[in-house]
Write an enzyme that holds these catalytic residues in place. Structure first.
Site, mmCIF file in Angstrom:
data_model
loop_
_atom_site.group_PDB
_atom_site.id
_atom_site.type_symbol
_atom_site.label_atom_id
_atom_site.label_comp_id
_atom_site.label_asym_id
_atom_site.label_seq_id
_atom_site.Cartn_x
_atom_site.Cartn_y
_atom_site.Cartn_z
ATOM 1 N N ARG A 1 -71.802 27.305 49.600
ATOM 2 C CA ARG A 1 -72.628 26.352 50.370
ATOM 3 C C ARG A 1 -72.459 27.613 51.702
ATOM 4 O O ARG A 1 -74.074 26.599 51.851
ATOM 5 C CB ARG A 1 -71.109 25.891 51.281
ATOM 6 C CG ARG A 1 -71.099 25.264 52.789
ATOM 7 C CD ARG A 1 -69.692 24.979 53.042
ATOM 8 N NE ARG A 1 -68.814 25.642 53.512
ATOM 9 C CZ ARG A 1 -67.755 25.453 53.872
ATOM 10 N NH1 ARG A 1 -66.975 24.635 53.873
ATOM 11 N NH2 ARG A 1 -66.902 26.785 54.391
ATOM 12 N N LYS B 1 -73.183 24.532 57.603
ATOM 13 C CA LYS B 1 -71.642 25.797 58.605
ATOM 14 C C LYS B 1 -73.636 26.565 59.069
ATOM 15 O O LYS B 1 -73.250 27.739 58.938
ATOM 16 C CB LYS B 1 -71.625 26.430 57.906
ATOM 17 C CG LYS B 1 -69.811 26.606 58.409
ATOM 18 C CD LYS B 1 -68.361 26.908 57.952
ATOM 19 C CE LYS B 1 -67.742 27.623 58.539
ATOM 20 N NZ LYS B 1 -67.041 26.961 59.174
ATOM 21 N N GLU C 1 -64.976 14.430 61.822
ATOM 22 C CA GLU C 1 -64.496 15.600 61.323
ATOM 23 C C GLU C 1 -63.468 15.658 63.054
ATOM 24 O O GLU C 1 -64.493 14.937 63.679
ATOM 25 C CB GLU C 1 -65.005 16.245 60.693
ATOM 26 C CG GLU C 1 -66.193 17.679 61.250
ATOM 27 C CD GLU C 1 -66.832 18.523 59.975
ATOM 28 O OE1 GLU C 1 -66.106 18.783 59.839
ATOM 29 O OE2 GLU C 1 -67.872 17.882 60.114
HETATM 30 N N1 PLP Z 1 -65.266 20.867 59.621
HETATM 31 C C1 PLP Z 1 -66.372 22.214 60.304
HETATM 32 C C2 PLP Z 1 -67.186 21.733 61.273
HETATM 33 C C3 PLP Z 1 -66.114 23.604 60.098
HETATM 34 O O1 PLP Z 1 -66.181 24.421 60.977
HETATM 35 C C4 PLP Z 1 -64.917 23.887 58.841
HETATM 36 C C5 PLP Z 1 -64.414 25.199 58.885
HETATM 37 O O2 PLP Z 1 -64.930 26.007 58.065
HETATM 38 C C6 PLP Z 1 -64.216 23.016 58.429
HETATM 39 C C7 PLP Z 1 -64.611 21.681 58.491
HETATM 40 C C8 PLP Z 1 -63.533 23.731 56.990
HETATM 41 O O3 PLP Z 1 -64.097 23.824 56.036
HETATM 42 P P1 PLP Z 1 -63.264 25.413 54.781
HETATM 43 O O4 PLP Z 1 -62.146 23.988 54.680
HETATM 44 O O5 PLP Z 1 -64.272 24.896 53.835
HETATM 45 O O6 PLP Z 1 -62.926 25.911 55.980
HETATM 46 C C1 COI Z 2 -63.481 28.146 59.737
HETATM 47 O O1 COI Z 2 -61.761 27.832 59.514
HETATM 48 O O2 COI Z 2 -63.991 28.742 58.357
HETATM 49 C C2 COI Z 2 -64.253 27.482 60.277
HETATM 50 O O3 COI Z 2 -65.438 28.052 60.531
HETATM 51 C C3 COI Z 2 -63.550 27.042 61.699
HETATM 52 C C4 COI Z 2 -64.635 27.428 63.104
HETATM 53 C C5 COI Z 2 -63.256 29.085 63.323
HETATM 54 C C6 COI Z 2 -65.036 27.586 63.654
#
Ligand code: PLP
Ligand code: COI
Length: 341
Positions: A82, A184, A220
């Site tokens: 990612r 991200k 989200e």
């Molecule tokens: N959506 C956003 C906007 C986020 O910042 C995050 C955090 O990483 C997620 C979703 C969840 O992603 P992940 O499960 O890969 O941490």
């Molecule tokens: C994560 O879950 O890793 C995130 O980045 C969410 C938040 C702390 C930005």
């Protein structure tokens, strides 16, 4: 390595400076060898691309102590993948996947004393990030970059841990219809700060964002994807090109199907449908699975039958299975657990 003297059970989601971090520099078209450093500061020009034009992307993953005392991370290959997608979208160089995993491993090992013990309720949050560091004044990508990883021990993202939270529907968007919501990038989070603080001032824990084109579909929150459970026990999760492809959500979809035998629908979710769901949760690395008890849309309240006291039964099962896999209590699918030591 001896554990640091930290009150693990009372950690919030906040930065704690650890001993070592990783840094590698991209210059003249190549990454250098990379190294661990004790220096937690970064010195750069006032005209650095990241400061002027926000050319920065990041990742988030965790290290866990398992029941049998190993230290592991969860699917770091997907974070590497990612990050590469995020970097490419912002015209940044890609940090190779094998080097990403090696750097994560080095940082966790070098900060072993900060990895929370099994059963403490805390984990080690790992933050890889990359940014354009050379001077840029006309709008264009940088030509020099730093890739870094630091880590910090954390507790629950939302105060109160597993207590259901309250969201409000945001009028402002975090992403554009054909923008960067699916990567991200720091810029998405900057976009969300005003409406986040506005939600907090009004007494809500977080925002629910709707699709930026029509404001009719669920997207989200500022830091996590949604999971819903229907009254007949199906798991439903929104599909959209402008949300982050959460690794936790993708893993939970497998867990729901393969471990719990549940039916899962990944599809567009109309906001209008939300009132009919039995359970709602937020999923992400930081959020794990945080139950949502209530969503408020301009004064209209949607209260989930699971209530404001505890997680609903299906979300609880998903939570127990996912955290069981991460902490080594339940056998993981092949390739999900990366052993550090
Ligand atoms: N959506 C956003 C906007 C986020 O910042 C995050 C955090 O990483 C997620 C979703 C969840 O992603 P992940 O499960 O890969 O941490
Ligand atoms: C994560 O879950 O890793 C995130 O980045 C969410 C938040 C702390 C930005």
């Amino acid at each position: 390595m001896e554990k640091k003297n930290i009150d693990w059970g009372n950690l919030g989601f906040a930065y704690v400076k650890t001993d070592k971090r990783y840094v590698s520099t991209w210059k003249d078209g190549a990454w250098d060898a990379g190294t661990l450093t004790e220096d937690a500061t970064i010195t750069m020009s006032e005209c650095a691309c990241v400061l002027q034009y926000a050319q920065t992307v990041f990742e988030g993953l965790k290290a866990y102590t398992t029941e049998d005392g190993r230290i592991v991370t969860f699917r770091p290959d997907l974070n590497a993948e990612r990050l590469a997608q995020s970097a490419a979208r912002l015209e940044m160089p890609v940090f190779p996947q094998d080097r990403f995993i090696d750097a994560v491993t080095q940082v966790v090992k070098a900060n072993e004393g900060f990895v929370p013990p099994y059963g403490s309720g805390a984990t080690l949050y790992i933050r890889p990030f990359m940014f354009g560091i050379n001077e840029v004044i006309g709008v264009k990508p940088a030509t020099e970059y730093q890739f870094r990883i630091f880590c910090t021990p954390v507790g629950p993202y939302f105060k109160g841990g597993a207590k259901p939270i309250t969201l409000r529907v945001s009028d402002l968007d975090r992403a554009a219809p054909h923008g960067t919501g699916n990567i991200k990038a720091g810029l998405n989070y900057a976009m969300s700060l005003h409406t986040l603080m506005d939600a907090h001032r009004a007494g809500y824990d977080e925002n629910m964002f709707l699709d930026p084109a029509t404001h009719t579909k669920v997207e989200e929150t500022g830091g996590a994807n949604f999971l819903f459970v229907t009254k007949d026990g199906k798991v439903v999760t929104p599909k959209s090109n402008s949300i982050l492809p959460s690794i936790t959500r993708r893993s939970l979809v497998s867990v729901a199907k393969e471990y719990l035998g549940l039916e899962v629908e990944e599809r567009e979710v109309l906001f209008e449908e939300v009132k009919d769901f039995a359970e709602c949760g937020l999923c992400g690395t930081a959020a794990v699975i945080s139950p949502v008890g209530k969503i408020v849309d301009h004064g209209n309240e949607i209260c989930f039958p699971s209530g404001m006291e505890k997680m609903g039964p299906t979300i609880q099962k998903l939570y127990d299975t996912l955290t069981g896999i991460q902490m080594g209590r339940i056998e993981a699918p092949t390739g999900w657990i990366h052993e550090i030591k």
